[in-house]
Design an enzyme around this catalytic site. Structure first.
Site, PDB file in Angstrom:
ATOM      1  N   GLN A  43     -33.183  -1.991  -5.398  1.00 21.93           N
ATOM      2  CA  GLN A  43     -31.942  -2.746  -5.580  1.00 21.93           C
ATOM      3  C   GLN A  43     -30.723  -1.871  -5.265  1.00 21.93           C
ATOM      4  O   GLN A  43     -30.831  -0.655  -5.130  1.00 21.93           O
ATOM      5  CB  GLN A  43     -31.851  -3.254  -7.023  1.00 21.93           C
ATOM      6  CG  GLN A  43     -31.935  -2.149  -8.055  1.00 21.93           C
ATOM      7  CD  GLN A  43     -32.464  -2.609  -9.389  1.00 21.93           C
ATOM      8  OE1 GLN A  43     -32.423  -3.785  -9.721  1.00 21.93           O
ATOM      9  NE2 GLN A  43     -32.958  -1.677 -10.197  1.00 21.93           N
ATOM     10  N   ASP A  98     -30.500   1.747 -18.467  1.00 23.50           N
ATOM     11  CA  ASP A  98     -29.212   2.347 -18.835  1.00 23.50           C
ATOM     12  C   ASP A  98     -29.342   3.281 -20.038  1.00 23.50           C
ATOM     13  O   ASP A  98     -28.380   3.951 -20.419  1.00 23.50           O
ATOM     14  CB  ASP A  98     -28.161   1.268 -19.119  1.00 23.50           C
ATOM     15  CG  ASP A  98     -28.593   0.295 -20.224  1.00 23.50           C
ATOM     16  OD1 ASP A  98     -28.918   0.763 -21.333  1.00 23.50           O
ATOM     17  OD2 ASP A  98     -28.598  -0.923 -19.973  1.00 23.50           O
ATOM     18  N   GLU A 118     -39.394   2.196 -16.871  1.00 23.34           N
ATOM     19  CA  GLU A 118     -38.339   1.626 -16.026  1.00 23.34           C
ATOM     20  C   GLU A 118     -38.788   1.769 -14.572  1.00 23.34           C
ATOM     21  O   GLU A 118     -39.189   2.856 -14.153  1.00 23.34           O
ATOM     22  CB  GLU A 118     -37.025   2.368 -16.269  1.00 23.34           C
ATOM     23  CG  GLU A 118     -35.952   2.164 -15.219  1.00 23.34           C
ATOM     24  CD  GLU A 118     -35.496   0.716 -15.070  1.00 23.34           C
ATOM     25  OE1 GLU A 118     -35.519   0.215 -13.929  1.00 23.34           O
ATOM     26  OE2 GLU A 118     -35.118   0.103 -16.088  1.00 23.34           O
ATOM     27  N   GLY A 150     -43.426  -2.143 -15.442  1.00 26.22           N
ATOM     28  CA  GLY A 150     -43.632  -2.366 -16.872  1.00 26.22           C
ATOM     29  C   GLY A 150     -44.754  -3.347 -17.170  1.00 26.22           C
ATOM     30  O   GLY A 150     -45.443  -3.225 -18.188  1.00 26.22           O
ATOM     31  N   ASP A 167     -36.315  -4.962 -22.562  1.00 29.04           N
ATOM     32  CA  ASP A 167     -34.903  -5.003 -22.164  1.00 29.04           C
ATOM     33  C   ASP A 167     -34.854  -5.322 -20.678  1.00 29.04           C
ATOM     34  O   ASP A 167     -34.708  -4.444 -19.833  1.00 29.04           O
ATOM     35  CB  ASP A 167     -34.237  -3.652 -22.472  1.00 29.04           C
ATOM     36  CG  ASP A 167     -32.776  -3.624 -22.044  1.00 29.04           C
ATOM     37  OD1 ASP A 167     -32.229  -4.702 -21.748  1.00 29.04           O
ATOM     38  OD2 ASP A 167     -32.193  -2.526 -21.992  1.00 29.04           O
ATOM     39  N   SER A 168     -35.017  -6.596 -20.364  1.00 23.00           N
ATOM     40  CA  SER A 168     -35.113  -7.010 -18.960  1.00 23.00           C
ATOM     41  C   SER A 168     -33.788  -7.545 -18.455  1.00 23.00           C
ATOM     42  O   SER A 168     -32.921  -7.952 -19.229  1.00 23.00           O
ATOM     43  CB  SER A 168     -36.177  -8.110 -18.824  1.00 23.00           C
ATOM     44  OG  SER A 168     -35.754  -9.267 -19.514  1.00 23.00           O
ATOM     45  N   SER A 169     -33.658  -7.548 -17.138  1.00 25.80           N
ATOM     46  CA  SER A 169     -32.532  -8.241 -16.521  1.00 25.80           C
ATOM     47  C   SER A 169     -32.873  -9.726 -16.432  1.00 25.80           C
ATOM     48  O   SER A 169     -33.878 -10.183 -16.974  1.00 25.80           O
ATOM     49  CB  SER A 169     -32.227  -7.647 -15.140  1.00 25.80           C
ATOM     50  OG  SER A 169     -33.413  -7.537 -14.379  1.00 25.80           O
ATOM     51  N   ASP A 170     -32.052 -10.514 -15.741  1.00 28.16           N
ATOM     52  CA  ASP A 170     -32.297 -11.952 -15.628  1.00 28.16           C
ATOM     53  C   ASP A 170     -33.648 -12.217 -14.967  1.00 28.16           C
ATOM     54  O   ASP A 170     -34.117 -11.404 -14.171  1.00 28.16           O
ATOM     55  CB  ASP A 170     -31.187 -12.607 -14.790  1.00 28.16           C
ATOM     56  CG  ASP A 170     -29.833 -12.538 -15.486  1.00 28.16           C
ATOM     57  OD1 ASP A 170     -29.811 -12.314 -16.706  1.00 28.16           O
ATOM     58  OD2 ASP A 170     -28.803 -12.700 -14.806  1.00 28.16           O
ATOM     59  N   PRO A 174     -37.693  -8.832  -9.427  1.00 23.55           N
ATOM     60  CA  PRO A 174     -38.733  -8.062 -10.105  1.00 23.55           C
ATOM     61  C   PRO A 174     -38.875  -8.380 -11.586  1.00 23.55           C
ATOM     62  O   PRO A 174     -39.948  -8.222 -12.163  1.00 23.55           O
ATOM     63  CB  PRO A 174     -38.265  -6.607  -9.924  1.00 23.55           C
ATOM     64  CG  PRO A 174     -37.277  -6.633  -8.814  1.00 23.55           C
ATOM     65  CD  PRO A 174     -36.656  -7.985  -8.832  1.00 23.55           C
TER      66      PRO A 174
END
Length: 284
Positions: A43, A98, A118, A150, A167-170, A174
């Site tokens: 990304q 992060d 991560e 993960g 703790d995932s993104s939208d 992926p």
């Protein structure tokens, strides 16, 4: 730097980041400067300095966390489940590049081992170097960085963790696999007999379908499931949901979060966050 990215634009001499929130909503932030920008194997990774939210981590044009309100999300996804588990020793964090979640989990001295899986090492490096308000420049010997998928990692573990934090993104690209029932099944198997998992389950206003789907899938696998909320201004709609699945019971002990040097979480927040608005209770 050339503005050859669809989400960065110049307007009357000002730099703007515009985040496309699905089809019907755009959110724009005025940017002071670009602190870091690099394309990883996965990304586009940027650290931007914004006017209202300070430094922010942006992945493929989507804001992930900011210096001003990132602590709310990171504290709520960490301290709430840690107020429930009576004696956590080993924790798995899926995502969380992060380092904000790992920083919060590391505030518990009784925790002996933290695995943080991560997929994108560049996110971790950029956050530790350029986003210290969130990452705390994390350097705790109990935190083990694993740069891997993960989903595959969780599937390889059995009866190993006391707590798993997703703790995932939208759920696009992926991160989509982190919302599948098969993944939650892997988490169930990776947890010890009294284990707990928690994930972010999106906006109750704009992504209620994803939220309900997460809640349903987790409740089909775990003995007890509860949803709770927090207000995170950066995220669309402000109100954000989290879902906890426990192999045993969900008994909150608010005193566990006292003296943890938090900005948002306290005993009252831990007690009240499970009290849901009427519309939300009806949705579930």
């Amino acid at each position: 730097m050339e503005l050859n990215k669809p989400y960065l634009s110049k307007e009357n001499g000002d730099l703007w980041l515009t985040e496309n929130e699905y089809d019907n909503l755009k959110i724009s932030y005025r940017i002071k400067d670009i602190i870091f920008e690099q394309q990883s194997s996965f990304q586009d990774v940027m650290i931007l300095n914004s006017y209202d939210f300070g430094r922010m981590l942006v992945l493929d044009g989507i804001v992930q966390t900011t210096s001003v309100d990132g602590h709310i999300y990171n504290e709520m996804i960490s301290h709430v489940p840690l107020s429930i588990h009576p004696n956590p020793k080993k924790v798995l964090i899926v995502g969380g590049g992060d380092c904000g979640v790992a920083k919060e989990v590391a505030k518990y001295v009784e925790i002996e081992h933290i695995d943080m899986v991560e997929i994108d090492e560049l996110v971790v490096k950029a956050s530790i170097e350029h986003l210290p308000e969130v990452s705390g420049r994390l350097a705790d010997p109990r935190v083990h960085f694993i740069f891997d998928d993960g989903v595959k990692f969780a599937a390889s573990k059995k009866n190993e963790y006391d707590l798993i934090i997703v703790d995932s993104s939208d759920p696009i690209g992926p991160a989509e696999a982190l919302f599948e029932k098969s993944f939650y099944q892997s988490l169930h198997e990776a947890l010890k007999d009294d284990g707990i998992m928690v994930c972010q389950s999106q906006s109750p206003i704009f992504h209620s379908d994803v939220m309900k789907q997460s809640y349903t899938r987790i409740s089909e696998l775990f003995k007890e499931t509860k949803l709770y909320t927090a207000v995170v201004p950066t995220y669309p709609g402000g109100m954000w949901s989290f879902t906890i699945g426990s192999k045993k019971h969900i008994d909150v002990n608010p005193s566990r979060v006292s003296n943890k040097e938090t900005k948002y979480v306290n005993e009252q927040m831990v007690e009240s966050c499970f009290s849901l608005p009427q519309f939300l209770g009806e949705q579930l």
